[in-house]
Design an enzyme around this catalytic site. Sequence first.
Site: not given
Ligand code: NAD
Length: 500
Positions: A187, A263, A298, A401
């Site tokens: 997804k 992650e 990230c 963040e």
């Molecule tokens: P997010 O957590 O809002 O969403 C990520 C994904 O999770 C999306 O596909 C979203 O639809 C899904 N999602 C949201 N709620 C959910 C739930 N309850 N159950 C299952 N899926 C759900 O994050 P974002 O805004 O898309 O990305 C930014 C974040 O990602 C930042 O915090 C960043 O640091 C982190 N990030 C981490 C890494 C790493 O390698 N550590 C890499 C890239 C981004």
Amino acid sequence: MDSFNPDDVAIRSGHFIGGEYVDEDERGDERRIEVARPSDGVIYASVPVAGAGMVDRAVENAWQAFRTSGWARMAPRERAKILRRFAGLVEADAPFLGRLESLGSTRPIAQAVGWDVPFTAEGIRFYAEFADKVGGDVAATDHDHLGMTIAEPYGVIGAIAPWNFPLVMASWKIAPALAAGNAVVLKPSEMTPFSVLRLAELAVQAGVPAGIFNVIQGDGRVTGDELVRHPKISKVTFTGSTRTGAAIMAACANSGTKPVTLELGGKSPQIVFADAPRLDDVARRIAGAITGNAGQVCVAGSRLLVERSLAEPLAERIGKVFAELKPGATWAAGTTLSPIISAPQAARIEGIVGRTLEAGATLRFGGVRADGGAAGGANGAFYTPTLLTDVTAHSEAVREEVFGPVLTLQTFDTEEEALALAQHPEYGLAAGVHTADLGRALRFVRGLEAGTVWVNRYGRTSDFMIPTGGYKRSGIGKDLGRQAYEANLRFKSVLIDLRP
Ligand code: NAD
């Protein structure tokens, strides 16, 4: 790479299940989500939201393909050959895939074609090479027994990806899972849903059996949650925010239990000592680590900790690099400062900077919306690279963040003080140390609570063997490296009595 017209790129929307797009009239999805281009706010497409029925259909399809398509059972070198072909198709598709990636995300076209697409292809190739390298072990038992561990794929892996590097982040999940013989239901983020559909199409063209790589569309609350909880999902791998990661971990515990790789977010320090070699290069590195993808990374190096004597000359140089950046639409060839993903996210950045200033910080550079209009980005959300000084560990911009181009600067006088400032109470994703003193660099490598430490550089190279992942609330498990491959396998223990 030339500029392009985003309206010229054909968008194919929908779910991709069993090797094909699911047709509109048989979907039965409850609703659709409109998808906007970050560069100019234009709504250019929509995606269906998969409810429980559609998620079940995708997972069942993947499960059947896992059991019957022969993917898990084929000679691993054959699987590797198909994945290498897949990587080749991805690379060859760069002119289209790069545009598709760029137009609806924050990735400028030059970077999407020059880095995101080839890096995705090379990541697939890297894991293809693992396919016949990890089969298990023979244990050192007594002479009358033969003990083994046999590596086996899990079955169906549920993968959930964020929006900041849509192709690359998804490929870090998919490539090791497929190479190890699993099926995947992915997804993507509802904000960047299209480029991974093309990836799934190319996988099928390369010979990955239908149903082994599926994509479902939707939001997190419904689609993501249904996917994570589905009883036939054997393992979940997620990249995104720490808050969502915690919700997913709870869902995995309550619906399985299921193993999960997380992650998550970060608030990574960059520690600069006065002896750091080549100050101009250091300034460029520090600025690059907070302005790349407009800080929506990230591992963004968002907390600058600098030895007091160097603070002013370094800040000045960073300001000069900030000023060189050109905000603009992702489809304009000269854009070097990405848009912010959405208007609400830009407002959030503004809020954090505003409250940090009200609490006593000083604005050295930036702190306002940028105009991306000159380069096609009218009505997009752009934010100028920002440097805040006179902050403390309690300042909101130091604690939270931001996920935007906002750097805070704190000074230190001693090594101990620098290390104490570097440790964040919650996050531990990455850190950079800049010094000519090898002993000191290694003391920081040992002392820092972070999953990655870069010395006299910041950011990844193309060394896929080096894994990435967080300490503390920045995550559990690793992407990339041998670790990510092994995390897509489970190990069966076998003990055989050899006595006649
Ligand atoms: P997010 O957590 O809002 O969403 C990520 C994904 O999770 C999306 O596909 C979203 O639809 C899904 N999602 C949201 N709620 C959910 C739930 N309850 N159950 C299952 N899926 C759900 O994050 P974002 O805004 O898309 O990305 C930014 C974040 O990602 C930042 O915090 C960043 O640091 C982190 N990030 C981490 C890494 C790493 O390698 N550590 C890499 C890239 C981004």
